[in-house]
Design a protein around this motif. Structure first.
Motif, PDB file in Angstrom:
ATOM      1  N   UNK A  10       7.154   7.845  13.973  1.00  0.00           N
ATOM      2  CA  UNK A  10       8.068   8.008  12.667  1.00  0.00           C
ATOM      3  C   UNK A  10       8.605   6.877  11.948  1.00  0.00           C
ATOM      4  N   UNK A  34      22.496   9.262  23.589  1.00  0.00           N
ATOM      5  CA  UNK A  34      23.235   9.224  22.385  1.00  0.00           C
ATOM      6  C   UNK A  34      23.586  10.565  21.939  1.00  0.00           C
ATOM      7  N   UNK A  35      22.689  11.358  22.302  1.00  0.00           N
ATOM      8  CA  UNK A  35      22.820  12.888  21.563  1.00  0.00           C
ATOM      9  C   UNK A  35      23.745  13.757  22.157  1.00  0.00           C
ATOM     10  N   UNK A  36      23.711  13.614  23.568  1.00  0.00           N
ATOM     11  CA  UNK A  36      24.554  14.322  24.249  1.00  0.00           C
ATOM     12  C   UNK A  36      26.185  13.855  24.652  1.00  0.00           C
ATOM     13  N   UNK A  48      27.203  10.588  20.213  1.00  0.00           N
ATOM     14  CA  UNK A  48      27.803  11.274  18.868  1.00  0.00           C
ATOM     15  C   UNK A  48      28.803  12.388  19.065  1.00  0.00           C
ATOM     16  N   UNK A 104      25.436  11.711  11.104  1.00  0.00           N
ATOM     17  CA  UNK A 104      24.681  12.810  11.060  1.00  0.00           C
ATOM     18  C   UNK A 104      23.057  12.631  11.059  1.00  0.00           C
ATOM     19  N   UNK A 105      22.763  11.950   9.842  1.00  0.00           N
ATOM     20  CA  UNK A 105      21.330  11.537   9.763  1.00  0.00           C
ATOM     21  C   UNK A 105      20.802  11.057  10.835  1.00  0.00           C
ATOM     22  N   UNK A 157      20.569  13.758  13.871  1.00  0.00           N
ATOM     23  CA  UNK A 157      19.408  14.557  13.437  1.00  0.00           C
ATOM     24  C   UNK A 157      18.103  14.046  13.863  1.00  0.00           C
ATOM     25  N   UNK A 158      17.850  12.760  13.394  1.00  0.00           N
ATOM     26  CA  UNK A 158      16.744  12.087  13.395  1.00  0.00           C
ATOM     27  C   UNK A 158      16.487  11.671  15.158  1.00  0.00           C
ATOM     28  N   UNK A 172      17.359  14.029  17.349  1.00  0.00           N
ATOM     29  CA  UNK A 172      17.200  15.376  18.000  1.00  0.00           C
ATOM     30  C   UNK A 172      15.651  15.540  17.502  1.00  0.00           C
ATOM     31  N   UNK A 173      15.055  15.002  16.309  1.00  0.00           N
ATOM     32  CA  UNK A 173      13.573  15.309  16.080  1.00  0.00           C
ATOM     33  C   UNK A 173      12.700  14.507  17.218  1.00  0.00           C
ATOM     34  N   UNK A 188      12.341  16.007  20.502  1.00  0.00           N
ATOM     35  CA  UNK A 188      11.238  17.310  20.431  1.00  0.00           C
ATOM     36  C   UNK A 188      10.082  16.641  20.409  1.00  0.00           C
TER      37      UNK A 188
END
Lengths: 346, 182
Positions: free
Chosen positions: B32, B85-87, B90, B105-106, B109-110, B112-113, B116
């Motif tokens: 990405x 970072x996510x858990x 943030x 937020x941007x 959410x990135x 998180x992607x 996945x």
């Protein structure tokens, strides 16, 4: 009639009494926007909703969003939209808000002065990988023999894959000629040969096809130098790295450069001109030579009597001269070749 | 008849060998565009780093952890740090400014992607965690725990540029080389 008047005034008082109760809460008075939906084409996302109509008033709307991260880890957090807090029309460009390829929840409410409606939330969260990717527009130009292409500017998220090739009309029919001949043999041999021929045909087409990646649209890009007389074809599709999807290919466009007839005519004229020069130059040289010879050494024609007298005197004083050929006298070459009696001939 | 069988067998064997070879070469990379995320962070970097009061301490400990990661451990470490970072980061950070909130937020959410995407690799067993990878993750978590939560969160946010550059370096090598560029 009196009863009717009392009834009307009672109804009026009842309505007036209710109004403070409705207005105190404030939120429920204004209806919430309905029918929220997102239209997304080429990574441009627009949220639309049914407008709230209040006669004579201008309604403003506020849009908020929540990414999947917020909905999982901090569901109370809603972020105001970059461009639509507030906005007037019943639509909002949320492209700058949807910045990750995850489902986003969206909600809208109407405001009129200090009055606000309830939040109306989008039924199904929107993920930008559902965007519709259309084949890009392209403009092909010929700069002399150079094939130049200009692609539609779709923004920084888009990359373009340009496929271009030289079309050879004879080659693609070669294998269709082979197939009927093979079909007469056994079925299995035919199937294998057909597969191999199709694979070879695809392989040769692929090897003739070039692919170029263009990072940005809107600027002219040089593809290749064209051969005169042959058609060159181009087709293009987009790729969005953020969602890992391609668009469909655009329509193939072919261009041709007219180069054959011009050099041919030029060659013909050059040949004719050369032949003319080849003939004319020696002719003029010979002519000039003759003119020059006769201009610098003009032939003098002596009258017959003088020539005879001169000869007699010469033979008298120099008897040995008579044995020499008469051309030595130097006066025996007339300036032209008209047929008349040559004075030196006997 | 026999010749046809032989040719079919040869074709089948070639196809099998090619697929096996391709599977062996597959690495788990996040294809990405990191530039968008780096741009988002650049917009808020100064504001975030200005709030960091413990300048002599680092949480990511780049020289001990990130720089010493071997290529085979990249997937595991990326997965672990994204989860970090996510858990934790943030969630522990409380942001009031809408502009900074939008950018965080941007990025969140990135991430998180990206998680996945790596999840798919994990299911295909391409994301094995070695002892070195686990140790590196543990060092980072320990550094985070030594500070007060709010300070640790703001410091980790401030070090996002280091993490993003590391991801860019380790995950873009194959995807960039596979394309013919203008």
């Amino acid at each position: 009639m009196v009863l009717e008047e009392i009834e009307t005034s009672l109804i009026m008082w009842f309505s007036y009494a209710l109004i403070p109760c409705l207005l105190v809460d404030g939120v429920a008075v204004l209806p919430a926007p309905q029918n929220l939906s997102v239209q997304s084409t080429n990574m441009k996302h627009v949220l639309t909703w049914g407008p709230v109509i209040v006669p004579g008033e201008i309604i403003h709307y506020s849009v908020e969003y929540q990414g999947e991260y917020e909905s999982l880890y901090m569901s109370h957090i809603w972020i105001p939209s970059s461009w639509c807090s507030p906005t007037q029309g019943p639509e909002c460009d949320i492209t700058d808000d949807i910045t990750a390829t995850v489902p986003y929840s969206l909600r809208v409410r109407a405001t009129l002065g200090s009055l606000t409606s309830a939040w109306s939330t989008l039924k199904h969260p929107f993920n930008r990988n559902a965007t519709i990717l259309t084949p890009p527009g392209m403009e092909i130009t010929k700069d002399g023999f150079h094939l130049v292409i200009k692609l539609e500017d779709l923004g920084p998220q888009f990359e373009f894959f340009v496929a271009y090739w030289k079309r050879e009309p004879g080659a693609k029919h070669a294998f269709s000629a082979i197939l009927p001949a093979v079909y007469r043999r056994q079925t299995r041999v035919f199937q294998i040969s057909w597969m191999i021929s199709k694979a070879y045909e695809a392989g040769t087409r692929l090897s003739r096809e070039h692919v170029k990646m263009v990072r940005h649209g809107g600027i002219p890009v040089h593809l290749e130098t064209m051969e005169p007389g042959a058609a060159h074809c181009v087709k293009v599709r987009t790729f969005v790295k953020a969602i890992g999807r391609h668009s469909a290919f655009s329509q193939t466009e072919c261009v041709k450069v007219q180069g054959e007839t011009l050099p041919l005519a030029l060659a013909l004229f050059s040949f004719v001109g050369f032949m003319l020069i080849l003939v004319a130059v020696p002719l003029s040289v010979w002519k000039m030579g003759r003119l020059l010879r006769h201009s610098c050494c003009p032939v003098v024609m002596l009258p017959d009597t003088l020539a005879f007298r001169l000869r007699q005197q010469l033979y008298h004083w120099l008897p040995w001269v008579s044995s020499l050929p008469t051309a030595d006298l130097g006066t025996c070459q007339p300036p032209n070749h008209k047929t008349f009696h040559h004075p030196c001939e006997k | 008849m026999q010749a046809q069988c032989v040719s079919l067998c040869l074709l089948g064997a070639m196809v099998f060998l090619c697929s096996a070879h391709a599977r062996g070469l597959r690495r788990c990379v996040i294809s990405m565009d990191m530039r968008r995320i780096e741009e988002s962070f650049r917009g808020i970097k100064n504001a975030i780093q200005a709030k960091d009061t413990f300048q002599n301490v680092t949480i990511l400990s780049t020289s001990e952890t990130l720089h010493s990661i071997k290529p085979l451990d990249v997937c595991c470490v990326t997965k672990n740090l994204l989860a970090f970072y996510v858990d934790r980061v943030f969630k522990d950070h409380q942001e009031l400014s809408p502009q900074i909130l939008r950018k965080i937020s941007s990025i969140a959410n990135s991430f998180l992607y990206m998680q996945k995407t790596l999840q798919q690799c994990q299911e295909q067993r391409l994301c094995h965690c070695s002892q070195e990878a686990t140790n590196a993750t543990r060092i980072i978590h320990d550094n985070y725990d030594q500070l007060e939560v709010r300070s640790a969160a703001i410091k980790s946010l401030g070090e996002l540029d280091v993490f993003l550059a590391w991801i860019d370096k380790n995950h873009q090598g194959t995807s960039a080389a596979s394309r013919q560029e203008t």
